[in-house]
Design a protein around this motif. Sequence first.
Motif, PDB file in Angstrom:
ATOM      1  N   CYS A  37       0.811  -1.227   0.000  1.00 33.18           N
ATOM      2  CA  CYS A  37       0.000   0.000   0.000  1.00 33.18           C
ATOM      3  C   CYS A  37       0.841   1.271   0.000  1.00 33.18           C
ATOM      4  CB  CYS A  37      -0.955   0.004   1.185  1.00 33.18           C
ATOM      5  SG  CYS A  37      -0.139   0.059   2.809  1.00 33.18           S
ATOM      6  N   GLN A  48      -7.290  -4.445   4.502  1.00 35.36           N
ATOM      7  CA  GLN A  48      -8.610  -3.855   4.275  1.00 35.36           C
ATOM      8  C   GLN A  48      -8.878  -3.569   2.796  1.00 35.36           C
ATOM      9  OE1 GLN A  48      -7.176  -1.141   7.516  1.00 35.36           O
ATOM     10  NE2 GLN A  48      -9.368  -0.863   7.838  1.00 35.36           N
ATOM     11  N   ARG A  49      -7.988  -4.035   1.941  1.00 34.43           N
ATOM     12  CA  ARG A  49      -8.128  -3.782   0.508  1.00 34.43           C
ATOM     13  C   ARG A  49      -9.213  -4.680  -0.084  1.00 34.43           C
ATOM     14  NH1 ARG A  49      -3.008  -4.503  -1.001  1.00 34.43           N
ATOM     15  NH2 ARG A  49      -3.264  -6.742  -1.347  1.00 34.43           N
ATOM     16  N   LEU A  76      -4.178   2.326  -6.578  1.00 33.39           N
ATOM     17  CA  LEU A  76      -5.337   1.875  -5.822  1.00 33.39           C
ATOM     18  C   LEU A  76      -6.360   1.193  -6.728  1.00 33.39           C
ATOM     19  CD1 LEU A  76      -5.893   4.971  -3.486  1.00 33.39           C
ATOM     20  CD2 LEU A  76      -4.383   3.004  -3.142  1.00 33.39           C
ATOM     21  N   ASP A  79      -4.995  -2.182  -7.293  1.00 37.22           N
ATOM     22  CA  ASP A  79      -5.131  -2.947  -6.051  1.00 37.22           C
ATOM     23  C   ASP A  79      -6.490  -3.633  -5.972  1.00 37.22           C
ATOM     24  OD1 ASP A  79      -2.653  -2.303  -4.993  1.00 37.22           O
ATOM     25  OD2 ASP A  79      -3.396  -0.711  -3.687  1.00 37.22           O
ATOM     26  N   CYS A  80      -7.538  -2.924  -6.374  1.00 30.62           N
ATOM     27  CA  CYS A  80      -8.912  -3.369  -6.112  1.00 30.62           C
ATOM     28  C   CYS A  80      -9.589  -4.024  -7.305  1.00 30.62           C
ATOM     29  CB  CYS A  80      -9.755  -2.177  -5.663  1.00 30.62           C
ATOM     30  SG  CYS A  80      -9.163  -1.371  -4.155  1.00 30.62           S
ATOM     31  N   GLN A 206     -17.075   1.381  -2.928  1.00 31.99           N
ATOM     32  CA  GLN A 206     -16.007   0.647  -2.251  1.00 31.99           C
ATOM     33  C   GLN A 206     -14.632   1.182  -2.635  1.00 31.99           C
ATOM     34  OE1 GLN A 206     -17.644  -3.355  -3.437  1.00 31.99           O
ATOM     35  NE2 GLN A 206     -17.189  -3.833  -1.298  1.00 31.99           N
ATOM     36  N   ASP A 209     -14.211   4.433  -0.826  1.00 32.92           N
ATOM     37  CA  ASP A 209     -13.925   4.209   0.593  1.00 32.92           C
ATOM     38  C   ASP A 209     -12.465   3.806   0.800  1.00 32.92           C
ATOM     39  OD1 ASP A 209     -16.531   4.797   1.242  1.00 32.92           O
ATOM     40  OD2 ASP A 209     -17.157   2.708   1.478  1.00 32.92           O
ATOM     41  N   TYR A 210     -11.941   2.981  -0.103  1.00 34.34           N
ATOM     42  CA  TYR A 210     -10.541   2.549   0.018  1.00 34.34           C
ATOM     43  C   TYR A 210      -9.598   3.730  -0.212  1.00 34.34           C
ATOM     44  CZ  TYR A 210      -6.354  -0.314  -0.499  1.00 34.34           C
ATOM     45  OH  TYR A 210      -5.107  -0.864  -0.339  1.00 34.34           O
ATOM     46  N   LEU A 213      -9.506   5.680   2.948  1.00 34.80           N
ATOM     47  CA  LEU A 213      -8.679   4.972   3.919  1.00 34.80           C
ATOM     48  C   LEU A 213      -7.197   5.207   3.630  1.00 34.80           C
ATOM     49  CD1 LEU A 213      -9.074   2.943   6.324  1.00 34.80           C
ATOM     50  CD2 LEU A 213      -8.728   1.122   4.626  1.00 34.80           C
TER      51      LEU A 213
END
Length: 227
Positions: A37, A48-49, A76, A79-80, A206, A209-210, A213
């Motif tokens: 991260c 939390q990813r 990011l 990542d998701c 989502q 939200d990430y 974070l």
Amino acid sequence: MSDKPGHAVNRLREEAVARSTRPFKARGARVQRCPGCQLARWACICAQRPTLDCGVSFCLIMHAYEPLKPTNTGRLIADCLPDTRAFVWARTEVDPELLALLENPRYQPYVVFPGEYALPDQPVHRVVEPEAGRRPLLIILDATWTQARKMFRKSPYLASLPLLSLHTERLSRYRLRRSSRDDHLCTVEVAAACLALAGEERAAEQLDDYFELFSQGYMDSCRRRPQ
């Protein structure tokens, strides 16, 4: 802390580090970062990813420095969202894999860029409406706004692709780099807005939200040391 995910943006980062003759010195270079991260190890958010399943794919065309920056938010997206590709932009060369991706009949590519910059006869869309049987491929130029405009002008292989022109009233919540305009969204905010436009509201929420974070974790990493 998790192991470094082997997605497209992290591979570009590894390749850039391997080519470099001098280490890239980002702000906060002394921080011991999680390789996943890029936050301070004690502030790692990898656990939390989310892994998001949606009907949209992304292609990041990145300025050469972006994969090296711990503040980069294109990472990011990768990542998701597993179906995310990433390529480093060069003025005189084009990665053959990028050209093959743009010509792949499985995908319907859109360049996410303001409609006022469209070239003559270049289609401009306000919504994501792929042809039947084709998956939307949203191409984002991951760079500063000044760099992105240059990249757009000097990439003739994008000229025949339709533009997806975003119109959003939201202001950027990106606090990790300075921008002269609050309505200039960062890369991951653009991706979240595109997902919402494509009807993927849950994935958009989502991802957003990430991003929040990550932003909070980065600010915390800058403000304090672990206890």
